[in-house]
Write a protein that holds these residues in place. Structure first.
Motif, short mmCIF file in Angstrom:
data_model
loop_
_atom_site.label_atom_id
_atom_site.label_comp_id
_atom_site.label_asym_id
_atom_site.label_seq_id
_atom_site.Cartn_x
_atom_site.Cartn_y
_atom_site.Cartn_z
N ARG A 1 32.68 43.96 33.36
CA ARG A 1 33.58 43.16 32.53
C ARG A 1 34.96 43.13 33.19
N GLY A 2 35.72 42.10 32.89
CA GLY A 2 37.05 41.95 33.44
C GLY A 2 37.98 43.06 33.00
N GLU A 3 38.91 43.42 33.88
CA GLU A 3 39.88 44.48 33.58
C GLU A 3 40.88 44.05 32.52
N ARG A 4 41.07 42.75 32.36
CA ARG A 4 42.06 42.26 31.42
C ARG A 4 41.55 42.29 29.99
N GLY A 5 40.35 42.79 29.79
CA GLY A 5 39.82 42.89 28.45
C GLY A 5 39.13 41.63 27.95
N ASP A 6 39.08 40.60 28.80
CA ASP A 6 38.38 39.40 28.33
C ASP A 6 36.87 39.60 28.45
N ARG A 7 36.13 38.69 27.90
CA ARG A 7 34.69 38.86 27.83
C ARG A 7 33.95 38.29 29.04
N ARG A 8 34.66 37.66 29.95
CA ARG A 8 34.01 37.08 31.12
C ARG A 8 33.54 38.19 32.06
N ALA A 9 32.40 37.97 32.64
CA ALA A 9 31.85 38.94 33.59
C ALA A 9 32.61 38.88 34.91
N GLU A 10 32.74 40.04 35.54
CA GLU A 10 33.24 40.15 36.90
C GLU A 10 32.20 40.92 37.69
N ALA A 11 32.31 40.87 38.99
CA ALA A 11 31.32 41.53 39.83
C ALA A 11 31.98 42.22 41.01
N GLU A 12 31.25 43.19 41.56
CA GLU A 12 31.65 43.86 42.80
C GLU A 12 30.49 43.74 43.77
N VAL A 13 30.79 43.30 44.99
CA VAL A 13 29.75 43.17 46.01
C VAL A 13 29.28 44.56 46.42
N ARG A 14 27.97 44.80 46.32
CA ARG A 14 27.36 46.07 46.72
C ARG A 14 26.72 45.98 48.09
N GLU A 15 26.17 44.79 48.42
CA GLU A 15 25.48 44.66 49.70
C GLU A 15 25.49 43.20 50.13
#
Length: 160
Positions: free
Chosen positions: A110-124
């Motif tokens: 989830r976004g750091e700003r507290g919103d409900r939109r999904a965020e992602a981190e590249v793992r591979e």
């Protein structure tokens, strides 16, 4: 066979199955080809190998696969394989070396700003979207750097 693997993993109870457990459950005609198929599906981002050597579907552990669409300002979006799924925001700091056009596996959050939109981190990075990059070469003592013409690349490339 690919659909049988996916269906088996959806129904699997307990710890994700390893190579042998999955093969025993599905009875493939050739185990060597079966293991090659598992690896092919992993490279495509359709399967994930767990730390303990089991197999699972990305969505079962909060992951997704797709292509990176990078913006010149640094951030990017994951364009998922399923056209019905929404694009997912990837902050610049979470790209982990992925470039525009690369096929990647990401961890969803989830976004750091507290919103409900999904965020992602590249793992591979599963595969690179480009084999050639055009840009300006600047020599240095240890080789040089290419500053790409396409600003979506987002980084200079070191050339030894």
């Amino acid at each position: 066979m690919e659909h049988e693997i996916e269906r088996a993993l959806i129904k699997w109870q307990g710890r994700p199955p390893g190579d042998f457990e999955l093969a025993d459950a599905l009875h493939p005609p050739d185990r060597g080809e079966f293991y090659d198929l598992l690896e092919k599906m992993r490279i495509e981002g359709r399967l994930v190998r767990t730390r303990r050597g089991g197999w699972t579907l990305p969505r079962q552990i909060g992951m997704a696969a797709g292509k990176v669409q990078r913006h010149s300002r640094g951030f990017a979006f994951l364009i998922q394989d399923d056209p019905d799924e929404e694009d997912i925001f990837i902050p610049a700091a979470q790209l982990n070396g992925a470039m525009h056009g690369d096929r990647v596996l990401v961890t969803l959050g989830r976004g750091e700003r507290g919103d409900r939109r999904a965020e992602a981190e590249v793992r591979e990075v599963l595969s690179h979207g480009r084999s050639r990059i055009v840009g300006l070469f600047e020599a240095s003592d240890s080789g040089g750097y290419v500053t790409p013409d396409d600003t979506r690349i987002g980084m200079d490339l070191f050339i030894p």
